[in-house]
Design an enzyme around this catalytic site. Sequence first.
Site, PDB file in Angstrom:
ATOM      1  N   LYS A 261       0.846  -1.194   0.000  1.00 32.58           N
ATOM      2  CA  LYS A 261       0.000   0.000   0.000  1.00 32.58           C
ATOM      3  C   LYS A 261       0.882   1.245   0.000  1.00 32.58           C
ATOM      4  CE  LYS A 261      -3.871  -1.854   2.728  1.00 32.58           C
ATOM      5  NZ  LYS A 261      -4.912  -1.779   1.696  1.00 32.58           N
ATOM      6  N   ARG A 335      -9.910 -11.748   1.977  1.00 33.03           N
ATOM      7  CA  ARG A 335     -10.729 -12.832   1.418  1.00 33.03           C
ATOM      8  C   ARG A 335     -10.034 -14.179   1.541  1.00 33.03           C
ATOM      9  NH1 ARG A 335     -11.053  -9.836  -4.260  1.00 33.03           N
ATOM     10  NH2 ARG A 335     -10.913  -8.075  -2.828  1.00 33.03           N
TER      11      ARG A 335
HETATM   12  N1  BES Z   1      -7.986  -3.854   4.240  1.00 34.99           N
HETATM   13  C1  BES Z   1      -8.155  -3.482   2.900  1.00 34.99           C
HETATM   14  C2  BES Z   1      -9.466  -2.757   2.613  1.00 34.99           C
HETATM   15  C3  BES Z   1      -9.679  -1.432   3.296  1.00 34.99           C
HETATM   16  C4  BES Z   1      -9.385  -0.262   2.641  1.00 34.99           C
HETATM   17  C5  BES Z   1     -10.228  -1.384   4.554  1.00 34.99           C
HETATM   18  C6  BES Z   1      -9.605   0.949   3.270  1.00 34.99           C
HETATM   19  C7  BES Z   1     -10.452  -0.159   5.196  1.00 34.99           C
HETATM   20  C8  BES Z   1     -10.143   0.999   4.547  1.00 34.99           C
HETATM   21  C9  BES Z   1      -8.122  -4.718   2.006  1.00 34.99           C
HETATM   22  O1  BES Z   1      -7.333  -5.757   2.440  1.00 34.99           O
HETATM   23  C10 BES Z   1      -7.574  -4.283   0.682  1.00 34.99           C
HETATM   24  O2  BES Z   1      -6.484  -3.796   0.643  1.00 34.99           O
HETATM   25  N2  BES Z   1      -8.348  -4.479  -0.376  1.00 34.99           N
HETATM   26  C11 BES Z   1      -7.943  -4.109  -1.692  1.00 34.99           C
HETATM   27  C12 BES Z   1      -8.462  -5.151  -2.654  1.00 34.99           C
HETATM   28  C13 BES Z   1      -7.928  -5.007  -4.045  1.00 34.99           C
HETATM   29  C14 BES Z   1      -6.450  -5.253  -4.091  1.00 34.99           C
HETATM   30  C15 BES Z   1      -8.657  -5.979  -4.950  1.00 34.99           C
HETATM   31  C16 BES Z   1      -8.504  -2.750  -2.014  1.00 34.99           C
HETATM   32  O3  BES Z   1      -9.642  -2.461  -1.636  1.00 34.99           O
HETATM   33  O4  BES Z   1      -7.803  -1.963  -2.641  1.00 34.99           O
HETATM   34 ZN    ZN Z   2      -5.289  -5.594   1.891  1.00 34.12          ZN
END
Ligand code: BES
Ligand code: ZN
Length: 490
Positions: A261, A335
């Site tokens: 991230k 997931r």
């Molecule tokens: N934990 C994050 C989602 C999230 C984002 C929670 C902001 C709370 C606030 C999750 O694990 C994630 O990073 N999801 C990705 C999925 C993508 C790579 C398909 C996302 O939402 O960018």
């Molecule tokens: Zn994530």
Amino acid sequence: MIAFRTGRKIPASAELHAVGVCSGGDAERPDELDWEVLSGRGFEAKPGQVEIVSGPDRPIAVVGLGPADKITIAVIRRAAASLARSAKRAKRIAVSVLDAVPDSIDRSDALGALAEGMTLGAYTYGDFKSEHKPNKLENVHVIGPGGRAVSEALEQGRRVGEAVCFARDLVNEPGGSLTPTRFAEIAEEMAEREGLEISVLDLDAIREAEMGGLLGVNRGSDQPPRFVEVSYAPDAEAECRGSVALVGKGLTFDSGGLSIKTGTGMMTMKCDMSGGAAVLGVMSAIAAVAPPVKVTGYVPMTDNMLGGDATRPGDVLTIANGKTVEVLNTDAEGRLVLADALSVACRAEPDAIVDLATLTGACMVALGPKMAGLMGNNEGWIDQLADAAERTGERVWRLPLPDDYKAQLDSSVADMKNIGGAHGGALTAGLFLSNFVEEGIPWAHLDIAGPAFTDSEEGETAKGGTGFGVRMLLDALVNFEPPAVASEDD
Ligand code: BES
Ligand code: ZN
Ligand code: ZN
């Protein structure tokens, strides 16, 4: 912790007396209030507005409730939270707020909302402050008739409020402090306190159980994972309508892994165990609330880091139910751990499953910061959860799981990949999870990425973890009816 008592008179020790006031020309207004002073300070009796003025014996906290015909349980909860915040320097207060509430509102519900709202409003998190100034409120004396029903309603409201605060504490603790090991230890302490059965799997046991999703996500971390299973059953002689599984994402920190991230993107990622915290929050009050249903909570716990042997994009993991997943983005890790937990939850053949997860940024894009996405495979079960959310003032919005979007998860090397296309990410995440729910088991998924964490103080929520989901789930369990399952030839 705030203790709630009832009594007919204001005790001499009360440092403050809170009265409720409705807005509108014909609203009843206690004589002892100086309305000139109040309106001079801009007090309009709006819901949640609180003004402290001097009174004959002690200061009076005037609590706005809005127009009498618009008072709801949510208004009372919110007003109670504002009162607790405004009265933070008093230890003992007397409360007559409900005198202004019309009889059309059920007294027990109103008392419950009062205790719940005050408990939530008094919440502060100061574990890492060298000079923490917690809310001092200890005793709330509710002026009015007492009796068993009244004390029970207050106690239930308090317990639900405490359960939300327990979840908030877990979310607010930083990822480097609340490791999976500690998270599981706190779960064990809670289970012991509440007389619940608990099993905690360590790394070896998780390997033995072949939870390839949890192991794959944990691979880049120096912290070992945990898998917590905690259960409640109604008393042998009490009514039992079936069994429900609660599954919560327990990512104690999500850096994204090798699909890392941004710095800003991971600032709040200690909140990525909010689903797991909500499940443990529910379990912490379940014996007190005593729903007529067996409940098992499943929380896979790990962080998502990028150590030297972290899962690489392109790696294939085998989930506990035998299905294989090609990991093309290590940041879509929630997931993967939920896939294991759902597979394990299905083995007990529950009458319904609900999972909670801070799963996708896409859900936040779709619904903003205040509501959760609700989807699943059974309309009746989804309705029960939506109704529970409505009753408890938590906001959810239904999202579809379009069958034809499933093809976005097709992989050329495994049974599926862990990401879909560029758009509709909350739905493809939900569709991914549906692969791990056995046919015929009602299942619902709550994407709580938006409402789990907040940077504003509003109503009954404080900055940081909100404890979202605890209230609606406890309510859904109390009112649970086994959802009808359509047979294949329907
Ligand atoms: N934990 C994050 C989602 C999230 C984002 C929670 C902001 C709370 C606030 C999750 O694990 C994630 O990073 N999801 C990705 C999925 C993508 C790579 C398909 C996302 O939402 O960018
Ligand atoms: Zn994530
Ligand atoms: Zn995550």
